[in-house]
Design an enzyme around this catalytic site. Structure first.
Site, PDB file in Angstrom:
ATOM      1  N   ASP A 176       0.841  -1.200   0.000  1.00  0.00           N
ATOM      2  CA  ASP A 176       0.000   0.000   0.000  1.00  0.00           C
ATOM      3  C   ASP A 176       0.878   1.253   0.000  1.00  0.00           C
ATOM      4  O   ASP A 176       0.641   2.187   0.768  1.00  0.00           O
ATOM      5  CB  ASP A 176      -0.940  -0.026   1.211  1.00  0.00           C
ATOM      6  CG  ASP A 176      -2.069   0.988   1.074  1.00  0.00           C
ATOM      7  OD1 ASP A 176      -2.340   1.438  -0.058  1.00  0.00           O
ATOM      8  OD2 ASP A 176      -2.676   1.333   2.103  1.00  0.00           O
TER       9      ASP A 176
HETATM   10 MG   LIG Z   1      -1.929   4.705   5.476  1.00  0.00          MG
END
Ligand SMILES: [Mg+2]
Ligand SMILES: Nc1ncnc2c1ncn2[C@@H]1O[C@H](COP(=O)(O)OP(=O)(O)O)[C@@H](O)[C@H]1O
Length: 257
Positions: A176
């Site tokens: 991410d």
């Molecule tokens: Mg974050």
């Protein structure tokens, strides 16, 4: 490898009546359960604020130190089914414990990450909820915040590229990697945060995947801005520094203050 964690079982917390807190033993104290409750910090007048975004990260202060408390929340469509509950697959598979351990490993390896302090899970039916406490990285802003405030110099883009390369050289995949998970202090100090679902991997295409994700996040932010803050020269500068690698001395770090 065993890691120095202290464990406290929570026999009575949560509807399923089971939970646990793991504290990084290097912190030198055991984190009490109250630390995981934002209302406790509100009552103490010690809640400093919360992060924009999913809004599940709160900042508090205790004995002159500042911390970030994150409640694990789901994103995307599945969040409509269950906002913060994850399927129980055993203690070692819980997200907070995995992130605590991984962040401690990265810190021990000298990578620029926050100090991971403690993790908690609480059983809830067939699932669990989780929280993580890290030390706040002082005087930092996210890459996204910095770009909102203005353009960044090429040296900063290069420092970001070198930083990411250091993680990748040690096999740490950040699934991410986005402009909210890259923290900057000044022009040259770079940190990565938010290692939910991160893991160690053999060299592979995932490294390019991390970089592509960051680029997409920057493009998305720029699309929403009135003024463009990222162009291909800057991105190429990041990539060039990434490719050169961190084997060289980090001149930005030693030169800066
Ligand atoms: Mg974050
Ligand atoms: N240790 C930390 N030091 C400074 N800021 C932090 C720290 N942890 C989180 N933050 C801030 O809180 C935001 C959200 O935290 P993060 O861990 O990325 O959770 P999530 O992305 O799941 O909401 C980050 O983008 C950053 O602005």
């Amino acid at each position: 490898m065993t890691q120095p964690l202290t464990l406290r079982r929570l026999a009575t917390s949560g509807p399923a009546g089971e939970g646990a807190i793991f504290t990084n033993a290097a912190c030198g104290f055991e984190v009490p359960v109250a630390w995981f409750e934002p209302r406790y910090w509100v009552a103490q007048g010690a809640l400093l604020g919360s992060a924009r975004g999913r809004g599940a990260t709160q900042f508090f202060e205790h004995e002159g130190r500042r911390y970030a408390l994150r409640h694990y929340r789901r994103g995307g469509l599945i969040a409509k089914l269950s906002a913060d509950r994850y399927l129980w697959l055993g203690e070692n598979a819980t997200r907070p414990l995995r992130e605590l351990r991984l962040t401690m490993l990265m810190q021990n390896a000298g990578l620029p990450v926050p100090v991971a302090v403690a993790a908690r899970y609480q059983r809830a039916g067939a699932g669990y909820t989780g929280d993580l406490i890290t030390e706040l990285l002082p005087d930092t802003l996210t890459l996204a915040q910095r770009l909102d405030a203005g353009e960044l110099g090429l040296a900063t883009w290069a420092a970001i590229g070198r930083c990411i390369r250091r993680f990748h050289d040690q096999g740490y995949c950040h699934p991410d990697l986005n402009a909210h998970n890259v923290l900057l202090r000044g022009e040259s100090e770079v940190f990565l945060i938010d290692f939910d679902r991160a893991r160690r991997r053999r060299p592979g295409l995932w490294a390019d995947g991390n970089l592509t994700r960051l680029l997409r996040s920057l493009e998305k932010l720029d699309d929403a801005r009135a003024v463009r803050r990222v162009d291909m020269t800057q991105w190429q500068c990041l990539l060039a520094a990434y490719q050169t690698g961190a084997g060289q001395t980090d001149i930005w770090k030693t030169g800066g203050g």
